[in-house]
Design a protein around this motif. Sequence first.
Motif, short mmCIF file in Angstrom:
data_model
loop_
_atom_site.label_atom_id
_atom_site.label_comp_id
_atom_site.label_asym_id
_atom_site.label_seq_id
_atom_site.Cartn_x
_atom_site.Cartn_y
_atom_site.Cartn_z
N ALA A 1 -4.16 6.07 0.44
CA ALA A 1 -4.81 4.82 0.83
C ALA A 1 -4.28 3.67 -0.01
O ALA A 1 -4.05 2.57 0.51
CB ALA A 1 -6.32 4.94 0.67
N ASP A 2 -4.08 3.91 -1.31
CA ASP A 2 -3.54 2.86 -2.18
C ASP A 2 -2.13 2.47 -1.76
O ASP A 2 -1.78 1.29 -1.76
CB ASP A 2 -3.53 3.32 -3.64
CG ASP A 2 -4.93 3.45 -4.23
OD1 ASP A 2 -5.87 2.87 -3.64
OD2 ASP A 2 -5.07 4.11 -5.26
N VAL A 3 -1.32 3.46 -1.40
CA VAL A 3 0.05 3.18 -0.96
C VAL A 3 0.02 2.38 0.33
O VAL A 3 0.78 1.42 0.49
CB VAL A 3 0.85 4.50 -0.79
CG1 VAL A 3 2.15 4.26 -0.05
CG2 VAL A 3 1.11 5.13 -2.14
N ASN A 4 -0.85 2.74 1.25
CA ASN A 4 -0.96 1.98 2.50
C ASN A 4 -1.39 0.54 2.25
O ASN A 4 -0.87 -0.38 2.86
CB ASN A 4 -1.95 2.66 3.46
CG ASN A 4 -1.38 3.91 4.09
OD1 ASN A 4 -0.17 4.09 4.13
ND2 ASN A 4 -2.24 4.77 4.57
N ALA A 5 -2.33 0.35 1.34
CA ALA A 5 -2.79 -1.01 1.01
C ALA A 5 -1.65 -1.81 0.38
O ALA A 5 -1.46 -2.98 0.70
CB ALA A 5 -3.99 -0.95 0.07
N ALA A 6 -0.90 -1.18 -0.51
CA ALA A 6 0.22 -1.88 -1.15
C ALA A 6 1.29 -2.23 -0.12
O ALA A 6 1.87 -3.32 -0.17
CB ALA A 6 0.81 -1.01 -2.26
N ALA A 7 1.54 -1.33 0.80
CA ALA A 7 2.53 -1.60 1.85
C ALA A 7 2.08 -2.77 2.72
O ALA A 7 2.89 -3.63 3.10
CB ALA A 7 2.76 -0.35 2.70
N GLU A 8 0.81 -2.83 3.04
CA GLU A 8 0.27 -3.94 3.84
C GLU A 8 0.44 -5.26 3.10
O GLU A 8 0.85 -6.27 3.69
CB GLU A 8 -1.20 -3.68 4.16
CG GLU A 8 -1.89 -4.79 4.93
CD GLU A 8 -1.40 -4.93 6.36
OE1 GLU A 8 -1.55 -6.04 6.91
OE2 GLU A 8 -0.86 -3.96 6.93
N LEU A 9 0.13 -5.27 1.81
CA LEU A 9 0.30 -6.50 1.02
C LEU A 9 1.76 -6.91 0.96
O LEU A 9 2.08 -8.11 1.07
CB LEU A 9 -0.25 -6.29 -0.40
CG LEU A 9 -1.77 -6.21 -0.52
CD1 LEU A 9 -2.17 -5.86 -1.94
CD2 LEU A 9 -2.40 -7.53 -0.10
N ALA A 10 2.64 -5.96 0.78
CA ALA A 10 4.07 -6.28 0.73
C ALA A 10 4.54 -6.84 2.06
O ALA A 10 5.31 -7.81 2.10
CB ALA A 10 4.87 -5.02 0.36
N PHE A 11 4.09 -6.25 3.15
CA PHE A 11 4.46 -6.73 4.48
C PHE A 11 3.99 -8.17 4.68
O PHE A 11 4.74 -9.02 5.16
CB PHE A 11 3.86 -5.80 5.54
CG PHE A 11 4.22 -6.18 6.95
CD1 PHE A 11 5.49 -5.93 7.44
CD2 PHE A 11 3.29 -6.80 7.77
CE1 PHE A 11 5.83 -6.29 8.74
CE2 PHE A 11 3.62 -7.16 9.07
CZ PHE A 11 4.90 -6.89 9.55
N ARG A 12 2.75 -8.45 4.28
CA ARG A 12 2.23 -9.82 4.41
C ARG A 12 3.01 -10.79 3.54
O ARG A 12 3.25 -11.94 3.94
CB ARG A 12 0.75 -9.85 4.04
CG ARG A 12 -0.13 -9.18 5.06
CD ARG A 12 -1.57 -9.26 4.66
NE ARG A 12 -2.41 -8.51 5.58
CZ ARG A 12 -3.72 -8.48 5.51
NH1 ARG A 12 -4.35 -9.16 4.56
NH2 ARG A 12 -4.42 -7.78 6.36
N ALA A 13 3.39 -10.37 2.35
CA ALA A 13 4.15 -11.24 1.45
C ALA A 13 5.51 -11.57 2.06
O ALA A 13 5.96 -12.72 2.00
CB ALA A 13 4.32 -10.57 0.09
N VAL A 14 6.16 -10.58 2.64
CA VAL A 14 7.46 -10.81 3.27
C VAL A 14 7.31 -11.75 4.46
O VAL A 14 8.13 -12.67 4.64
CB VAL A 14 8.12 -9.47 3.69
CG1 VAL A 14 9.32 -9.71 4.58
CG2 VAL A 14 8.51 -8.67 2.46
#
Length: 54
Positions: A26-39
Motif C-alpha cells: 500500500a505504501d509503494v502504491n501511494a508513493a507511485a501515485e504521488l510520483a505520477f502526480r508530481a510528473v
Amino acid sequence: MDDESDSKRYEERAWQYFLQLQPSIADVNAAAELAFRAVEAFDRVLKRKRTQES
C-alpha cells in the motif's frame, strides 16, 4: 517430522510474511501515485512555460 507437518508450518510462515507485506505494498502504491502526480504537474508547468515563450 513428516512432510505434511513441515508443509503446513511453511505455509503458515509464508502466509504471515505475506500479511506483513501488505502495508508495504500500500505504501509503494501511494508513493507511485504521488510520483505520477508530481510528473504530471511538472509536465503541465513545462508546457505552460513553453507556451509563454512562444
